[in-house]
Design a protein around this motif. Sequence first.
Motif, mmCIF file in Angstrom:
data_model
loop_
_atom_site.group_PDB
_atom_site.id
_atom_site.type_symbol
_atom_site.label_atom_id
_atom_site.label_comp_id
_atom_site.label_asym_id
_atom_site.label_seq_id
_atom_site.Cartn_x
_atom_site.Cartn_y
_atom_site.Cartn_z
ATOM 1 N N ARG A 141 -5.844 8.342 17.682
ATOM 2 C CA ARG A 141 -6.316 9.680 17.419
ATOM 3 C C ARG A 141 -7.528 10.081 18.642
ATOM 4 O O ARG A 141 -8.920 9.910 18.132
ATOM 5 N N THR A 240 -3.765 14.853 20.496
ATOM 6 C CA THR A 240 -3.599 15.287 18.792
ATOM 7 C C THR A 240 -3.416 16.872 18.351
ATOM 8 O O THR A 240 -4.186 18.006 19.357
ATOM 9 N N SER A 277 -2.084 17.331 10.753
ATOM 10 C CA SER A 277 -1.385 17.329 12.309
ATOM 11 C C SER A 277 -1.253 16.147 12.398
ATOM 12 O O SER A 277 -0.938 14.836 12.165
ATOM 13 N N ALA A 278 -1.272 15.241 14.062
ATOM 14 C CA ALA A 278 -0.532 14.225 14.372
ATOM 15 C C ALA A 278 -1.197 13.694 16.422
ATOM 16 O O ALA A 278 -0.644 14.918 16.870
ATOM 17 N N GLU A 282 0.742 8.579 16.940
ATOM 18 C CA GLU A 282 1.413 8.990 15.298
ATOM 19 C C GLU A 282 2.542 9.291 14.946
ATOM 20 O O GLU A 282 3.682 9.133 14.425
ATOM 21 N N LEU A 283 2.796 10.458 15.546
ATOM 22 C CA LEU A 283 4.011 11.250 15.986
ATOM 23 C C LEU A 283 5.384 9.699 16.236
ATOM 24 O O LEU A 283 6.446 9.545 15.427
ATOM 25 N N ILE A 330 3.000 16.332 8.051
ATOM 26 C CA ILE A 330 4.477 15.796 9.763
ATOM 27 C C ILE A 330 5.523 15.366 8.989
ATOM 28 O O ILE A 330 6.721 15.571 10.051
ATOM 29 N N ARG A 331 5.355 14.347 8.248
ATOM 30 C CA ARG A 331 6.653 13.758 7.811
ATOM 31 C C ARG A 331 7.868 14.155 6.990
ATOM 32 O O ARG A 331 9.029 13.770 7.641
#
Length: 353
Positions: A141, A240, A277-278, A282-283, A330-331
């Motif tokens: 990121r 990001t 945040s991601a 990462e997402l 996020i998860r």
Amino acid sequence: MKLLITGGAGFVGSSLAISLKQNYPQYQIFALDNLKRRGSELSLARLKAAGIEFLHGDIRNKEDFDALPAVDTVIEASAEPSVLAGLDGTPDYLINTNLFGTVNCLNYALKHKANFIFLSTSRVYPIKTIETLNFEEADTRFMLTDDQPVPGVSSKGIAENFPLDGARSLYGTTKLASELLIQEYNEFYGLKTVINRCGVITGPWQMGKVDQGVMVLWIAKHYFEQKLAYIGYGGTGKQTRDMLHIADLYRLIDWELHHLDAVNGQILNAGGGQQSSASLQELTKICQEVTGKTIPITQVAENRAADIRLYITDNTNVTNLTGWKPELGIREIVTDIHDWLNENRAALEPILK
């Protein structure tokens, strides 16, 4: 209490309306919407089941407000929300909805001496200034640093005193123009108001598209096993954003609704912050883990119009004033949206696939 929520069949408006009715069943809640956005019609049955009165109308039309009942508070959640809106050379719908529509909402609130809660956007902050900020490139990121050329930004993100000079997208400009008018109504007409500059809002019942609702789009593309692309910034997927779950936004609006005197006249950033945040890269990894599916993602090096490398919300001000801060990461957001897709696949597949 009587409430009018504009954009009441949209993702944000309907989610706020239903949560408010569940927590305050004695409140009378009206949801006003023109049903222009695809998928908004799915909200009608949900609103009815929750005991919310749907009113078919358009905030662009002053006449549609004449038939509305008096209320105690207006939550202005209607908008043409696309950052790309109007960039094809036809900004009329965008401007008429996001600016003149807000004027009609303000005049309606003034007529009934109603409080006014406005959902604005982080897109009021100028693109070129954001793009010139100092950042570090990590493995997955981009990250803001503390050493910056302008005030209102640090490694924690962007704060409300970030400079506003410069272009920001036609969408962002209509929202900023609305903010300015709201401040005038607050000062000179005595209207009680609060402005929330929201980051990327997401959650179940958002009909994600390329230009708005990217979180749902990303998860849905994995879920339905379709293609995606990392577009811009070298095609690495390192751009990001912070993500704010609609349930976390609801908690803030609920607080403001019942403590408006404490934030009257304020402009407050409200986003997921660093903790939620991601990057796209990462997402993607989280989507693969939650859905159990891996899909092809192409790389496009060239940037898109009105895009930005990096945006994180600094929530310091809103937390200090209200005690609010987001709770869902996020998860948890990806898992919640994935469960919603599973439960409503038949209805959602024609829209999101």
